[in-house]
Design an enzyme around this catalytic site. Structure first.
Site, PDB file in Angstrom:
ATOM      1  N   GLY A  19      41.440  67.203 -52.305  1.00 13.63           N
ATOM      2  CA  GLY A  19      40.603  66.932 -53.470  1.00 13.63           C
ATOM      3  C   GLY A  19      39.384  66.120 -53.047  1.00 13.63           C
ATOM      4  O   GLY A  19      38.876  65.290 -53.806  1.00 13.63           O
ATOM      5  N   TYR A 161      52.244  62.424 -65.876  1.00 13.93           N
ATOM      6  CA  TYR A 161      51.353  61.827 -64.873  1.00 13.93           C
ATOM      7  C   TYR A 161      51.945  60.542 -64.281  1.00 13.93           C
ATOM      8  O   TYR A 161      52.039  60.385 -63.056  1.00 13.93           O
ATOM      9  CB  TYR A 161      50.005  61.540 -65.542  1.00 13.93           C
ATOM     10  N   THR A 163      55.018  59.441 -64.283  1.00 15.49           N
ATOM     11  CA  THR A 163      56.243  59.686 -63.513  1.00 15.49           C
ATOM     12  C   THR A 163      55.905  60.271 -62.149  1.00 15.49           C
ATOM     13  O   THR A 163      56.506  59.919 -61.134  1.00 15.49           O
ATOM     14  CB  THR A 163      57.184  60.627 -64.298  1.00 15.49           C
TER      15      THR A 163
END
Ligand code: NDP
Length: 260
Positions: A19, A161, A163
């Site tokens: 990313g 998200y 978790t």
């Protein structure tokens, strides 16, 4: 950090930043390149990756665009095969690619839950396996997982998200203890709210106001502020730091009540 001895120590090093083309990842790619590291800008968004590579090269750095979808095991294998063929090494992995997916606990759809775990947890685990095998050849490596304050504190709508980011902290510790003897460190940077395309898309006016009240510094952070901590953890100066969660959050995790 940027003295000449460090530059020469890192000159041959190769980093994969997942990313790495936008937001926090782009700042990390640029920061590592400025430290003399060759950076694979590994992203779904190939146009943005190529544009960033041009920019890094204009600044005198080394970088190349690497197509990667961390939710696809085949794509991960292909990306690391490409790095191995081109450079025969991977010294640094920054598991930065991540997605949100806001939904309440009771309403959270299975598709969102599974998609978020796949990108935010399974992707970093698989990338870590490929990277660690290459790092072990040289007895040196740095893995930085980009977690979140949501992996430490619960937040409304963060079932999938939060978790996933808590699992990433567990994965970081697992990597750290199993890779330590091979000279590889693994740490987790937990950003607070940062101005990026992701928060632009997902943070409502209410969320922004809530952070303004609960972050002691009363502001969002910048991608550069996350990149500087990440670059430090990737450097020779962070040689005895492993298995840690380092919050870069304007004081959010330290705070209790802020008004009297
Ligand atoms: P952005 O959405 O702004 O950028 C993420 C980049 O990752 C994009 O280029 C995106 O491509 C790419 N990407 C998304 N999915 C994949 C995939 N499956 N494989 C490869 N690349 C992918 O995110 P941020 O910069 O805001 O966040 C980066 C990391 O920081 C994430 O892990 C996030 O959870 C974490 N974080 C961010 C915070 C914030 O406030 N911004 C706070 C705490 C943590 P495309 O644009 O094509 O989707």
């Amino acid at each position: 950090m940027k003295d000449s001895s460090l530059k020469s120590a890192t000159q041959a090093r190769v980093a994969v930043v997942t990313g790495g083309a936008n937001g926090i990842g782009a700042a990390i790619s640029s920061c590592l390149a400025a430290d003399g590291i060759t950076v694979a800008v590994a992203d779904l968004d190939l146009d943005a990756a190529q544009a960033l590579v041009l920019d890094i090269r204009k600044q005198g750095g080394n970088a190349f665009a690497l197509p990667l979808d961390v939710s696809d095991a085949g794509s991960i294998k292909h990306a690391f095969d490409t790095v191995e063929r081109a450079h025969a090494r991977c010294d640094i992995l920054v598991n930065n690619a991540g997605i949100a997916g806001v939904a309440s606990f009771v309403e959270c759809p299975l598709e969102i839950w599974e998609r978020v775990q796949k990108v935010n947890v399974t992707g970093p685990m698989l990338c870590g396996q490929y990277a660690a095998r290459l790092m072990a050849r040289h007895g040196w490596g740095r893995i930085v997982n980009i977690g979140s304050i949501s992996g430490v504190r619960a937040g409304t709508g963060r079932t999938a998200y939060g978790t996933s980011k808590a699992a990433l902290i567990g994965l970081t510790r697992q990597m750290a203890i199993e890779l330590a003897e091979q000279g590889i460190t693994a740490n987790c940077v937990a950003p607070g709210p940062i101005q990026t395309p992701l928060t632009h898309a997902h943070h409502s006016a209410e969320t922004r106001e809530s952070y303004r009240r609960t972050v002691p510094m009363r502001r969002y952070g910048t991608p550069r502020e996350i990149a500087e901590m990440t670059a430090f953890l990737c450097s020779v100066h962070a040689s005895y730091i492993t298995g840690q969660v380092l919050a870069v959050d304007g004081g959010f995790l330290a705070a209790g009540i802020l008004e009297v």
